[in-house]
Scaffold this motif. Structure first.
Motif, PDB file in Angstrom:
ATOM      1  N   ALA A  32      -1.852  -5.202 -10.992  1.00 28.66           N
ATOM      2  CA  ALA A  32      -2.685  -5.214 -12.190  1.00 28.66           C
ATOM      3  C   ALA A  32      -3.441  -6.530 -12.342  1.00 28.66           C
ATOM      4  O   ALA A  32      -4.539  -6.560 -12.910  1.00 28.66           O
ATOM      5  CB  ALA A  32      -1.818  -4.957 -13.425  1.00 28.66           C
ATOM      6  N   ARG A  33      -2.869  -7.604 -11.832  1.00 29.50           N
ATOM      7  CA  ARG A  33      -3.524  -8.928 -11.897  1.00 29.50           C
ATOM      8  C   ARG A  33      -4.511  -9.148 -10.745  1.00 29.50           C
ATOM      9  O   ARG A  33      -5.108 -10.208 -10.631  1.00 29.50           O
ATOM     10  CB  ARG A  33      -2.453 -10.025 -11.874  1.00 29.50           C
ATOM     11  N   GLY A  34      -4.622  -8.170  -9.864  1.00 27.98           N
ATOM     12  CA  GLY A  34      -5.545  -8.294  -8.739  1.00 27.98           C
ATOM     13  C   GLY A  34      -5.019  -9.144  -7.613  1.00 27.98           C
ATOM     14  O   GLY A  34      -5.793  -9.605  -6.766  1.00 27.98           O
ATOM     15  N   GLU A  35      -3.702  -9.324  -7.547  1.00 28.91           N
ATOM     16  CA  GLU A  35      -3.103 -10.208  -6.542  1.00 28.91           C
ATOM     17  C   GLU A  35      -2.494  -9.455  -5.363  1.00 28.91           C
ATOM     18  O   GLU A  35      -2.063 -10.083  -4.396  1.00 28.91           O
ATOM     19  CB  GLU A  35      -2.006 -11.055  -7.208  1.00 28.91           C
ATOM     20  N   LEU A  36      -2.455  -8.127  -5.428  1.00 34.48           N
ATOM     21  CA  LEU A  36      -1.734  -7.358  -4.416  1.00 34.48           C
ATOM     22  C   LEU A  36      -2.416  -6.010  -4.238  1.00 34.48           C
ATOM     23  O   LEU A  36      -2.900  -5.409  -5.201  1.00 34.48           O
ATOM     24  CB  LEU A  36      -0.282  -7.142  -4.870  1.00 34.48           C
ATOM     25  N   ALA A  37      -2.474  -5.548  -2.988  1.00 32.61           N
ATOM     26  CA  ALA A  37      -2.961  -4.196  -2.733  1.00 32.61           C
ATOM     27  C   ALA A  37      -1.918  -3.189  -3.221  1.00 32.61           C
ATOM     28  O   ALA A  37      -0.734  -3.499  -3.329  1.00 32.61           O
ATOM     29  CB  ALA A  37      -3.215  -4.001  -1.236  1.00 32.61           C
ATOM     30  N   ASN A  38      -2.352  -1.971  -3.515  1.00 29.82           N
ATOM     31  CA  ASN A  38      -1.458  -0.946  -4.046  1.00 29.82           C
ATOM     32  C   ASN A  38      -0.406  -0.571  -3.003  1.00 29.82           C
ATOM     33  O   ASN A  38      -0.738  -0.084  -1.922  1.00 29.82           O
ATOM     34  CB  ASN A  38      -2.266   0.282  -4.444  1.00 29.82           C
ATOM     35  N   PRO A  39       0.888  -0.768  -3.297  1.00 29.44           N
ATOM     36  CA  PRO A  39       1.935  -0.460  -2.313  1.00 29.44           C
ATOM     37  C   PRO A  39       2.323   1.008  -2.254  1.00 29.44           C
ATOM     38  O   PRO A  39       3.035   1.420  -1.330  1.00 29.44           O
ATOM     39  CB  PRO A  39       3.121  -1.303  -2.806  1.00 29.44           C
ATOM     40  N   CYS A  40       1.882   1.816  -3.228  1.00 35.55           N
ATOM     41  CA  CYS A  40       2.216   3.245  -3.211  1.00 35.55           C
ATOM     42  C   CYS A  40       1.274   3.969  -4.159  1.00 35.55           C
ATOM     43  O   CYS A  40       1.610   4.216  -5.319  1.00 35.55           O
ATOM     44  CB  CYS A  40       3.670   3.466  -3.629  1.00 35.55           C
ATOM     45  N   ASP A  41       0.095   4.325  -3.660  1.00 35.55           N
ATOM     46  CA  ASP A  41      -0.894   4.929  -4.550  1.00 35.55           C
ATOM     47  C   ASP A  41      -0.642   6.435  -4.705  1.00 35.55           C
ATOM     48  O   ASP A  41       0.256   7.014  -4.099  1.00 35.55           O
ATOM     49  CB  ASP A  41      -2.321   4.633  -4.083  1.00 35.55           C
ATOM     50  N   GLY A  42      -1.449   7.051  -5.542  1.00 34.71           N
ATOM     51  CA  GLY A  42      -1.246   8.452  -5.866  1.00 34.71           C
ATOM     52  C   GLY A  42      -1.347   9.385  -4.681  1.00 34.71           C
ATOM     53  O   GLY A  42      -0.673  10.425  -4.630  1.00 34.71           O
ATOM     54  N   ARG A  43      -2.199   9.054  -3.719  1.00 32.88           N
ATOM     55  CA  ARG A  43      -2.342   9.912  -2.539  1.00 32.88           C
ATOM     56  C   ARG A  43      -1.062   9.933  -1.709  1.00 32.88           C
ATOM     57  O   ARG A  43      -0.738  10.925  -1.055  1.00 32.88           O
ATOM     58  CB  ARG A  43      -3.528   9.453  -1.693  1.00 32.88           C
ATOM     59  N   GLU A  44      -0.332   8.817  -1.711  1.00 32.35           N
ATOM     60  CA  GLU A  44       0.958   8.786  -1.020  1.00 32.35           C
ATOM     61  C   GLU A  44       1.936   9.756  -1.693  1.00 32.35           C
ATOM     62  O   GLU A  44       2.668  10.488  -1.027  1.00 32.35           O
ATOM     63  CB  GLU A  44       1.526   7.366  -1.042  1.00 32.35           C
TER      64      GLU A  44
END
Length: 334
Positions: free
Chosen positions: A293-305
């Motif tokens: 949420a802070r823009g510091e990390l790529a999504n580790p488990c998005d909805g498509r997963e």
């Protein structure tokens, strides 16, 4: 950050405690359709209880954590997307593919972030197994065995709302098989038994299930689950390669007894449930969401997963019902 938490049941209350202690969370707003429960949780952790869920979206929060009843997930994901808010949601997005796909379209249209709660991805043992598989240390992977066993059945009222054993329970195994191996599941053969408590038959559900999964590189995986494992909460995985074999979830609290004369002693304090077994993983996934949420990390488990794991669960339901092998290409949402 100001975080809104929707749902203060068992897992929601746990998440509230984790968020209230997080160094980046300056304030926490909690809400529940049961207002009294929300106020009780808020009082316990010095948070603010909103009068209703609606206020979470109007009180200036920076992100939303959804731990409500499953039936409300898709609607709340859509509301967060329309409000431009990053959202963390406990699995599943919805109990069916159309609801899941509609929610994902809302997120993608809004351009917001959605992280799903597959906490095993944040468990140290599963993470180490993934690193070993990806490094080639095990050699060619030929067999994977996944086990999920609950110590006691859930309340009877929960069963009709759960989506069934494949969607509610084994979906975690389907996700972690994909995550560790980096391969897609191409076909399944599944079966199940309702020979346990009568409430499973009355709900049209099963209390024990098994599935054989074929991965796109030919690796074979088995995934079993039961609601009736009196020895304790047992979640394990074995990954067998031509060079070595490793096990996840095997420690002095694993509820299993060896019959060998020189075998290890039975667990003195077996795991009683999922919150105890995966507490550090739950904390790690929420920390990842805050960083996302802070823009510091790529999504580790998005909805498509999450969608892909649900498609495997849907294929297993179809396989059990029709008593045949089901290819994933038969299931919508690819």
């Amino acid at each position: 950050m100001r975080i809104g938490l929707i749902g203060t049941g068992r897992i929601g209350a746990f998440h509230a405690g984790v968020l209230s202690r997080h160094r980046e969370v300056g304030s926490l707003v909690v809400a529940d359709t049961n207002g009294g429960r929300a106020r009780e949780v808020a009082h316990r952790i010095d948070a603010t209880a909103a009068p209703s869920v609606d206020e979470v979206f109007t009180w200036g929060v920076d992100a939303v954590v959804i731990a409500s009843a499953t039936a409300a997930h898709a609607d709340l994901i859509g509301r967060a997307a329309r409000a431009g808010l990053p959202a963390f949601c406990e699995k599943p997005i919805a109990l069916d593919l159309p609801g899941t796909l509609n929610a994902l379209r809302e997120v993608e249209s809004a351009g917001t972030q959605l992280q799903l709660g597959f906490m095993r991805r944040f468990d140290a043992g599963y993470g180490a197994a993934r690193a070993l598989v990806r490094s080639g240390r095990l050699g060619r992977l030929h067999t994977v065995r996944a086990i999920t066993s609950d110590p006691a059945p859930p309340p009877a009222a929960y069963l009709p709302l759960s989506g069934g054993l494949y969607r509610d329970c084994l979906v975690h195994d389907f996700d972690i098989v994909r995550w560790i191996t980096g391969r897609e599941i191409t076909e399944v053969y599944a079966t199940g038994s309702d020979a346990g408590p009568a409430m499973f038959r009355e709900a049209g559900d099963i209390d024990t299930a098994a599935a054989v999964l074929t991965l796109d590189d030919g690796t074979l995986a088995s995934a079993t689950a039961t609601r009736c494992n009196g020895a304790g909460y047992d979640v394990r995985m074995e990954l067998c390669g031509e060079a070595d074999t490793v096990a996840v979830g095997l420690d002095d609290r694993t509820p299993i007894t060896s019959t060998e004369p020189q075998g290890p002693p039975p667990a003195d304090k077996p795991w009683p449930g999922f919150l105890e077994r995966f507490a550090p993983a739950y904390e790690a996934e929420l920390d990842a969401f805050i960083r996302l949420a802070r823009g510091e990390l790529a999504n580790p488990c998005d909805g498509r997963e999450a969608l892909q794991a649900l498609r495997v669960a849907e294929a297993c339901e179809l396989s059990r019902r029709e008593r045949r092998v089901v290819r994933l290409e038969e299931i919508a949402g690819a």
